[in-house]
Design a protein around this motif. Structure first.
Motif, PDB file in Angstrom:
ATOM      1  N   VAL A   1      -0.173  15.604 -56.478  1.00  0.00           N
ATOM      2  CA  VAL A   1      -0.377  15.009 -55.155  1.00  0.00           C
ATOM      3  C   VAL A   1      -1.220  13.743 -55.262  1.00  0.00           C
ATOM      4  O   VAL A   1      -1.088  12.821 -54.446  1.00  0.00           O
ATOM      5  CB  VAL A   1      -1.038  16.036 -54.217  1.00  0.00           C
ATOM      6  CG1 VAL A   1      -1.440  15.402 -52.903  1.00  0.00           C
ATOM      7  CG2 VAL A   1      -0.093  17.192 -53.963  1.00  0.00           C
ATOM      8  N   GLY A   2      -2.074  13.653 -56.285  1.00  0.00           N
ATOM      9  CA  GLY A   2      -2.871  12.447 -56.485  1.00  0.00           C
ATOM     10  C   GLY A   2      -2.016  11.205 -56.676  1.00  0.00           C
ATOM     11  O   GLY A   2      -2.441  10.101 -56.325  1.00  0.00           O
ATOM     12  N   ARG A   3      -0.819  11.362 -57.233  1.00  0.00           N
ATOM     13  CA  ARG A   3       0.078  10.214 -57.386  1.00  0.00           C
ATOM     14  C   ARG A   3       0.551   9.718 -56.024  1.00  0.00           C
ATOM     15  O   ARG A   3       0.652   8.507 -55.788  1.00  0.00           O
ATOM     16  CB  ARG A   3       1.264  10.597 -58.252  1.00  0.00           C
ATOM     17  CG  ARG A   3       0.898  11.047 -59.660  1.00  0.00           C
ATOM     18  CD  ARG A   3       2.123  11.390 -60.478  1.00  0.00           C
ATOM     19  NE  ARG A   3       3.001  10.231 -60.647  1.00  0.00           N
ATOM     20  CZ  ARG A   3       4.169  10.271 -61.290  1.00  0.00           C
ATOM     21  NH1 ARG A   3       4.601  11.428 -61.810  1.00  0.00           N
ATOM     22  NH2 ARG A   3       4.900   9.196 -61.398  1.00  0.00           N
ATOM     23  N   ILE A   4       0.840  10.652 -55.120  1.00  0.00           N
ATOM     24  CA  ILE A   4       1.250  10.270 -53.772  1.00  0.00           C
ATOM     25  C   ILE A   4       0.081   9.620 -53.027  1.00  0.00           C
ATOM     26  O   ILE A   4       0.233   8.588 -52.361  1.00  0.00           O
ATOM     27  CB  ILE A   4       1.765  11.493 -52.997  1.00  0.00           C
ATOM     28  CG1 ILE A   4       2.848  12.217 -53.792  1.00  0.00           C
ATOM     29  CG2 ILE A   4       2.265  11.092 -51.628  1.00  0.00           C
ATOM     30  CD1 ILE A   4       4.048  11.365 -54.097  1.00  0.00           C
ATOM     31  N   THR A   5      -1.108  10.227 -53.158  1.00  0.00           N
ATOM     32  CA  THR A   5      -2.277   9.674 -52.482  1.00  0.00           C
ATOM     33  C   THR A   5      -2.619   8.287 -53.016  1.00  0.00           C
ATOM     34  O   THR A   5      -2.949   7.374 -52.253  1.00  0.00           O
ATOM     35  CB  THR A   5      -3.470  10.617 -52.659  1.00  0.00           C
ATOM     36  OG1 THR A   5      -3.100  11.929 -52.227  1.00  0.00           O
ATOM     37  CG2 THR A   5      -4.650  10.145 -51.854  1.00  0.00           C
ATOM     38  N   GLY A   6      -2.541   8.122 -54.342  1.00  0.00           N
ATOM     39  CA  GLY A   6      -2.823   6.815 -54.924  1.00  0.00           C
ATOM     40  C   GLY A   6      -1.848   5.756 -54.453  1.00  0.00           C
ATOM     41  O   GLY A   6      -2.226   4.607 -54.187  1.00  0.00           O
ATOM     42  N   LEU A   7      -0.576   6.133 -54.324  1.00  0.00           N
ATOM     43  CA  LEU A   7       0.420   5.187 -53.818  1.00  0.00           C
ATOM     44  C   LEU A   7       0.128   4.823 -52.365  1.00  0.00           C
ATOM     45  O   LEU A   7       0.265   3.652 -51.958  1.00  0.00           O
ATOM     46  CB  LEU A   7       1.809   5.812 -53.939  1.00  0.00           C
ATOM     47  CG  LEU A   7       3.011   4.887 -53.745  1.00  0.00           C
ATOM     48  CD1 LEU A   7       3.022   3.813 -54.816  1.00  0.00           C
ATOM     49  CD2 LEU A   7       4.304   5.689 -53.801  1.00  0.00           C
ATOM     50  N   PHE A   8      -0.295   5.795 -51.581  1.00  0.00           N
ATOM     51  CA  PHE A   8      -0.651   5.546 -50.184  1.00  0.00           C
ATOM     52  C   PHE A   8      -1.813   4.561 -50.091  1.00  0.00           C
ATOM     53  O   PHE A   8      -1.798   3.616 -49.289  1.00  0.00           O
ATOM     54  CB  PHE A   8      -1.011   6.865 -49.505  1.00  0.00           C
ATOM     55  CG  PHE A   8      -1.290   6.766 -48.037  1.00  0.00           C
ATOM     56  CD1 PHE A   8      -0.298   7.034 -47.111  1.00  0.00           C
ATOM     57  CD2 PHE A   8      -2.549   6.414 -47.570  1.00  0.00           C
ATOM     58  CE1 PHE A   8      -0.548   6.943 -45.749  1.00  0.00           C
ATOM     59  CE2 PHE A   8      -2.816   6.318 -46.216  1.00  0.00           C
ATOM     60  CZ  PHE A   8      -1.813   6.582 -45.299  1.00  0.00           C
ATOM     61  N   LEU A   9      -2.845   4.754 -50.914  1.00  0.00           N
ATOM     62  CA  LEU A   9      -4.019   3.881 -50.870  1.00  0.00           C
ATOM     63  C   LEU A   9      -3.686   2.473 -51.344  1.00  0.00           C
ATOM     64  O   LEU A   9      -4.237   1.491 -50.825  1.00  0.00           O
ATOM     65  CB  LEU A   9      -5.149   4.486 -51.709  1.00  0.00           C
ATOM     66  CG  LEU A   9      -5.672   5.858 -51.250  1.00  0.00           C
ATOM     67  CD1 LEU A   9      -6.841   6.295 -52.116  1.00  0.00           C
ATOM     68  CD2 LEU A   9      -6.064   5.832 -49.775  1.00  0.00           C
ATOM     69  N   ASP A  10      -2.804   2.339 -52.325  1.00  0.00           N
ATOM     70  CA  ASP A  10      -2.408   1.001 -52.792  1.00  0.00           C
ATOM     71  C   ASP A  10      -1.716   0.224 -51.676  1.00  0.00           C
ATOM     72  O   ASP A  10      -2.010  -0.963 -51.464  1.00  0.00           O
ATOM     73  CB  ASP A  10      -1.493   1.126 -54.007  1.00  0.00           C
ATOM     74  CG  ASP A  10      -2.224   1.633 -55.239  1.00  0.00           C
ATOM     75  OD1 ASP A  10      -3.472   1.538 -55.259  1.00  0.00           O
ATOM     76  OD2 ASP A  10      -1.555   2.135 -56.170  1.00  0.00           O
ATOM     77  N   GLU A  11      -0.806   0.854 -50.979  1.00  0.00           N
ATOM     78  CA  GLU A  11      -0.114   0.164 -49.887  1.00  0.00           C
ATOM     79  C   GLU A  11      -1.041  -0.096 -48.711  1.00  0.00           C
ATOM     80  O   GLU A  11      -0.927  -1.115 -48.027  1.00  0.00           O
ATOM     81  CB  GLU A  11       1.096   0.981 -49.430  1.00  0.00           C
ATOM     82  CG  GLU A  11       2.175   1.147 -50.483  1.00  0.00           C
ATOM     83  CD  GLU A  11       2.770  -0.187 -50.909  1.00  0.00           C
ATOM     84  OE1 GLU A  11       2.744  -1.133 -50.091  1.00  0.00           O
ATOM     85  OE2 GLU A  11       3.256  -0.280 -52.042  1.00  0.00           O
TER      86      GLU A  11
END
Length: 364
Positions: A181-191
Motif C-alpha cells: 500500500v505504501g507504493r499507492i500512497t507514495g504515488l498519491f503524494l507525488d501527484e
C-alpha cells in the motif's frame, strides 16, 4: 339621484361576491333604499380594499439556519480553488495508477466539503487504512484515508492477480500489505506535490499508518477540516479515498488559495516556425511613423501672432540627425531630404543597434 343604486343593482353586486354563504334575503324591501345602498357599497369597499383588488399576503423572508458547531471558515473562493486543483490531480493520479497496476483506473473527484473532525472520523469504517501525512512547511498533519474495499483488489493486482479479490474483507492490513500500500500512497503524494507546487512547495511523507481512526486525534473534535473525496473505479470494484486537510494547516496560506493566484501557464520557447508565422501575420499591419524635425519654445503672444510665411528659429543644427518614432517608440536616426518632389527622410542607423554598441563599449 343618479349616484344611488337601486335594489336590483345592489343584489347583483352582493351576489357577485364569493365570500361564503349569502345572508337570508330580507322579507320586505327596505324602507330607505338609498341608505341601504350606501352601507352595501361601503362594506364592499372595505372587503376589496381601496383599489378594489384583494391584497395578497406578503412573502415570508427566507431564513438560512447557521450551525455554530460547524462554522464555514473556508471561503467559497478557496473552496473553488481546491476543487479545481484536485480535479486536475485526480486525472493525473488516475493515469499514474493505471500505469502502475497495468489496468484502467478511473479517479473522479466527488466532493470538496468542510465539516468537523469528529464528523469525519465517525464517518469512516473500522478498520481502515488511516495515513498520517506530514506536509512541511505547513503546520500540523494531513490525513489520507483509503477504503479497505478498494485496497484488497489493488493489492491482489500488485501481486499478479486479476484484481477481483474479496472486497468485503474486514481486517487490519498485515506488514507485507502495508509495504504494498505504501507504493499507492507514495504515488498519491507525488501527484499531490505536483498539484500544489503553484501554491506552495510541499515535502510530503507518511509518518505512520493506523487501522482505527478513532484512536488518532490530530486536531480538536470541533475543528473545521476540508474533506476532499475521490472515487476510484478498478474494473467492477469501486472505493473511496479521502484527503482530510485541517483548517489550521492551510490558514496562513489562505490568500494563495484563490483562482487567480495559483493558476499558472507554462511557457514554451519560441520556434523559428512560430516566429516566421507571427512575422507573416504582422507584415501587413499599418503603423504610425513620426519624425521630429525640431523643438523650440516661444511666448504665447508670439504664438497668437503667427501668420502664414512666418519663420520660427530653432537651436537645432541642420546636420543633427532627426529622430524617427514608430508607434511612439524611438527607433531610427534619419536625415531630411527630398525625393521626386516630395519631402523625405533617409534612415541613417537604428537606435537599438546604437545602444547595443554603446553598451559593449562601456563593458569593454
Amino acid at each position: 339621484m343618479s349616484d344611488v343604486l337601486n335594489q336590483n343593482e345592489i343584489e347583483s353586486l352582493l351576489g357577485s361576491l364569493d365570500t361564503g354563504p349569502a345572508d337570508p334575503a330580507p322579507a320586505a324591501a327596505p324602507s330607505n333604499p338609498g341608505k341601504s345602498a350606501a352601507k352595501s357599497v361601503a362594506a364592499f369597499s372595505q372587503s376589496q380594499g381601496a383599489s378594489g383588488i384583494a391584497e395578497l399576503p406578503k412573502p415570508k423572508e427566507k431564513v438560512t439556519p447557521y450551525d455554530f458547531k460547524r462554522p464555514e471558515r473556508v471561503g467559497k473562493d478557496q473552496m473553488r480553488a481546491l476543487q479545481t486543483m484536485h480535479e486536475g490531480f485526480g486525472r493525473n493520479f488516475g493515469a499514474a495508477l493505471s500505469s502502475l497496476l497495468r489496468s484502467i483506473v478511473e479517479v473522479k473527484l466527488t466532493s470538496v466539503d468542510q465539516l468537523t473532525y469528529s464528523e469525519f472520523v465517525f464517518s469512516l469504517e473500522n478498520p481502515t487504512c488511516f495515513n498520517l501525512v506530514n506536509a512541511k512547511p505547513l503546520e500540523g498533519q494531513l490525513i489520507l484515508d483509503i477504503n479497505p474495499s478498494l485496497l484488497y483488489p489493488i493489492i491482489d493486482r500488485l501481486l499478479g492477480g486479476t484484481g477481483e479479490a474479496n472486497a468485503s474483507t474486514r481486517r487490519p492490513l498485515t506488514e507485507i500489505e502495508l509495504l504494498l500500500v505504501g507504493r499507492i500512497t507514495g504515488l498519491f503524494l507525488d501527484e499531490m506535490r505536483a498539484a500544489w507546487e503553484n501554491v506552495i512547495e510541499l515535502e510530503l511523507s507518511v509518518e505512520r499508518v493506523e487501522s482505527n481512526p478513532q484512536l488518532v486525534q490530530i486536531v480538536p473534535p470541533n475543528e473545521v477540516v476540508v474533506l476532499v473525496s475521490f472515487e476510484l473505479t478498478l474494473g467492477e470494484v469501486r472505493g473511496m479515498m479521502n484527503l482530510c486537510i485541517p483548517f489550521n494547516t492551510i490558514e496562513r496560506i489562505g490568500s494563495k488559495l484563490s483562482a487567480n493566484s495559483w493558476i499558472t501557464y507554462s511557457k514554451k520557447p519560441p520556434t523559428p516556425e512560430t516566429r516566421q508565422n507571427i512575422s507573416d501575420q504582422m507584415s501587413g499591419s499599418i503603423v504610425e511613423v513620426v519624425v521630429d524635425l525640431a523643438e523650440t519654445r516661444i511666448a504665447t503672444k508670439d504664438l497668437i501672432g503667427l501668420r502664414v510665411g512666418d519663420v520660427i528659429n530653432t537651436e537645432k543644427d541642420k546636420s543633427t540627425p532627426l529622430v524617427v518614432s514608430v508607434e511612439g517608440r524611438r527607433k531610427f536616426h534619419a536625415s531630411p531630404g527630398a525625393l521626386k518632389g516630395h519631402k523625405a527622410i533617409q534612415v541613417i542607423e537604428a537606435l537599438e543597434e546604437r545602444r547595443q554598441a554603446a553598451g559593449d563599449a562601456k563593458e569593454a
